[in-house]
Design an enzyme around this catalytic site. Structure first.
Site, PDB file in Angstrom:
ATOM      1  N   ARG A 190      -0.014 -10.682  12.165  1.00 40.30           N
ATOM      2  CA  ARG A 190      -0.536  -9.267  11.662  1.00 40.30           C
ATOM      3  C   ARG A 190      -1.663  -9.444  10.553  1.00 40.30           C
ATOM      4  O   ARG A 190      -2.546  -8.765  10.586  1.00 40.30           O
ATOM      5  CB  ARG A 190       0.701  -8.536  10.911  1.00 40.30           C
ATOM      6  CG  ARG A 190       1.779  -8.102  11.737  1.00 40.30           C
ATOM      7  CD  ARG A 190       2.525  -6.824  11.219  1.00 40.30           C
ATOM      8  NE  ARG A 190       3.048  -6.997  10.159  1.00 40.30           N
ATOM      9  CZ  ARG A 190       4.464  -7.207   9.917  1.00 40.30           C
ATOM     10  NH1 ARG A 190       5.215  -7.242  10.975  1.00 40.30           N
ATOM     11  NH2 ARG A 190       4.829  -7.105   8.495  1.00 40.30           N
ATOM     12  N   LYS A 196       0.817  -1.086  -0.206  1.00 39.86           N
ATOM     13  CA  LYS A 196      -0.086   0.201  -0.012  1.00 39.86           C
ATOM     14  C   LYS A 196       0.817   1.356   0.086  1.00 39.86           C
ATOM     15  O   LYS A 196       0.583   2.352  -0.624  1.00 39.86           O
ATOM     16  CB  LYS A 196      -0.807  -0.042   1.089  1.00 39.86           C
ATOM     17  CG  LYS A 196      -2.059  -0.872   1.180  1.00 39.86           C
ATOM     18  CD  LYS A 196      -3.157  -0.710   2.401  1.00 39.86           C
ATOM     19  CE  LYS A 196      -2.663  -0.526   3.793  1.00 39.86           C
ATOM     20  NZ  LYS A 196      -2.156  -1.844   4.276  1.00 39.86           N
ATOM     21  N   ARG A 199      -9.908   1.505  10.006  1.00 38.34           N
ATOM     22  CA  ARG A 199      -9.417   0.187  10.109  1.00 38.34           C
ATOM     23  C   ARG A 199     -10.535  -0.581  10.651  1.00 38.34           C
ATOM     24  O   ARG A 199     -10.340  -1.726  10.589  1.00 38.34           O
ATOM     25  CB  ARG A 199      -8.455   0.512  11.101  1.00 38.34           C
ATOM     26  CG  ARG A 199      -7.366  -0.723  11.210  1.00 38.34           C
ATOM     27  CD  ARG A 199      -6.281  -0.621  12.323  1.00 38.34           C
ATOM     28  NE  ARG A 199      -5.434   0.707  12.094  1.00 38.34           N
ATOM     29  CZ  ARG A 199      -3.984   0.626  11.289  1.00 38.34           C
ATOM     30  NH1 ARG A 199      -3.842  -0.861  10.766  1.00 38.34           N
ATOM     31  NH2 ARG A 199      -3.445   1.422  11.066  1.00 38.34           N
ATOM     32  N   ARG A 205      14.736  -7.171   9.611  1.00 41.47           N
ATOM     33  CA  ARG A 205      13.830  -6.611  10.732  1.00 41.47           C
ATOM     34  C   ARG A 205      13.152  -7.657  11.552  1.00 41.47           C
ATOM     35  O   ARG A 205      12.954  -8.632  10.999  1.00 41.47           O
ATOM     36  CB  ARG A 205      12.588  -6.129  10.020  1.00 41.47           C
ATOM     37  CG  ARG A 205      12.928  -4.596   9.690  1.00 41.47           C
ATOM     38  CD  ARG A 205      11.791  -3.981   8.702  1.00 41.47           C
ATOM     39  NE  ARG A 205      10.669  -4.165   9.429  1.00 41.47           N
ATOM     40  CZ  ARG A 205       9.423  -3.688   9.126  1.00 41.47           C
ATOM     41  NH1 ARG A 205       9.273  -2.978   8.007  1.00 41.47           N
ATOM     42  NH2 ARG A 205       8.264  -3.769   9.667  1.00 41.47           N
ATOM     43  N   ARG A 229      12.572 -11.158   3.501  1.00 41.90           N
ATOM     44  CA  ARG A 229      13.239 -10.048   3.348  1.00 41.90           C
ATOM     45  C   ARG A 229      14.478  -9.653   4.053  1.00 41.90           C
ATOM     46  O   ARG A 229      14.503  -9.972   5.350  1.00 41.90           O
ATOM     47  CB  ARG A 229      12.553  -8.724   3.443  1.00 41.90           C
ATOM     48  CG  ARG A 229      11.197  -8.712   2.589  1.00 41.90           C
ATOM     49  CD  ARG A 229      10.343  -7.270   2.754  1.00 41.90           C
ATOM     50  NE  ARG A 229       9.888  -7.046   4.028  1.00 41.90           N
ATOM     51  CZ  ARG A 229       8.599  -6.339   4.047  1.00 41.90           C
ATOM     52  NH1 ARG A 229       8.045  -5.651   3.000  1.00 41.90           N
ATOM     53  NH2 ARG A 229       8.458  -5.881   5.167  1.00 41.90           N
TER      54      ARG A 229
END
Ligand SMILES: [Zn+2]
Length: 216
Positions: free
Chosen positions: A172, A13, A88, A161, A127
Site C-alpha cells: 500500500r 488522516k 490521488r 485485520r 494492530r
C-alpha cells in the site's frame, strides 16, 4: 477553510479529518462517500458511475471529477471542506485545481502527514482488536494489562485485520509513493504544502495542524 489531507494509508488522516470536522463544522469529502452519495441521489453523473460500477469496471477520472464538482456546489461546502483521498494523482490535482479556480474556491492548504515507513509498518502490522467490544490493541505499544484478556470487557477473543500485515502495508505504501507522492512537489511549488509530523501522538498531530491553520 479548504484543505487537502495527504499522507500514506495508516498515517492517521481519518482521525485528524474527523477532529477537523468537529472543530470547524466543515465536511470531510472522501471519494468513496461522494461516489456512493452520487449513485444514491441518482444525479446524471451518479447514474453514469453506477453503470460503470455495475459493469465491474473502475470509475474514470472524468466521472470522479464530475462527482467532486457536484459535491463542492452543495451548501455545506461553502464554508470549507477537507478532501481526504482525493486528488490521488497529478491528473486529478490538475482537474481539482481548475475546478476550484472556476468556482472561486481556492485551496487554503495541503496538509502532508509525514511518516517513517518502517515505524508505520510496525504500527499497522501490530494492530489487533477485541472481538467482543472492538477495543484496539497493539503487539508492542498497547498490550492489555493482563495478557490475552481485554481491559474493557474481559473477553479473551481477539481479531486481526487480514491486510494489517507487513507485506500488505508495504504494498500500500509503494502504491502511495508511486501515485500520490508527486503531489507533494506539485503543491510545494504552489506554496500550499504544510507538512506535519504524522508519527507524533494523535493530540500532538492535531496541535500541529491547528498551528498550520492558525498561520494561514
Ligand atoms: Zn473487549
Amino acid at each position: 477553510m479548504r484543505l487537502i489531507l495527504l499522507g500514506p494509508p495508516g498515517a492517521g488522516k481519518g482521525t485528524q479529518a474527523q477532529r477537523l470536522v468537529e472543530k470547524h463544522g466543515i465536511p470531510q469529502l472522501s471519494t468513496g462517500d461522494m461516489l456512493r452519495a452520487a449513485v444514491a441521489s441518482g444525479t446524471e453523473v451518479g447514474l453514469r458511475a453506477k453503470a460503470v460500477m455495475d459493469a465491474g469496471k473502475l470509475v474514470s477520472d472524468d466521472i470522479v471529477n464530475a462527482i467532486v464538482s457536484e459535491r463542492l456546489d452543495q451548501p455545506d461546502c461553502q464554508a470549507g471542506f477537507i478532501l481526504d483521498g482525493y486528488p490521488r494523482t497529478l491528473a486529478q490535482a490538475d482537474a481539482i485545481g481548475a475546478m476550484l479556480a472556476a468556482k472561486d474556491m481556492p485551496l487554503s492548504a495541503v496538509v502532508e502527514m509525514r511518516v517513517d515507513d518502517d515505524v508505520l509498518v510496525d504500527r499497522i502490522a501490530g494492530r489487533y482488536t477485541c472481538a467482543n467490544c472492538g477495543a484496539g490493541y497493539h503487539d508492542e505499544n498497547l498490550k492489555p494489562a493482563e495478557e490475552g484478556v481485554c481491559d474493557k470487557c474481559g473477553s479473551t477473543e481477539f481479531k486481526r485485520r487480514k491486510d494489517d500485515n507487513p507485506e500488505t502495508v508495504r504494498t500500500r505504501l509503494q502504491a502511495y509513493y508511486k501515485e500520490t507522492a508527486p503531489l507533494l512537489g506539485y503543491y510545494y511549488a504552489k506554496g500550499l504544502l504544510k507538512p506535519v509530523d504524522g508519527m507524533a501522538e494523535i493530540d500532538e498531530v492535531t496541535a500541529q495542524i491547528d498551528n498550520v491553520l492558525a498561520s494561514l
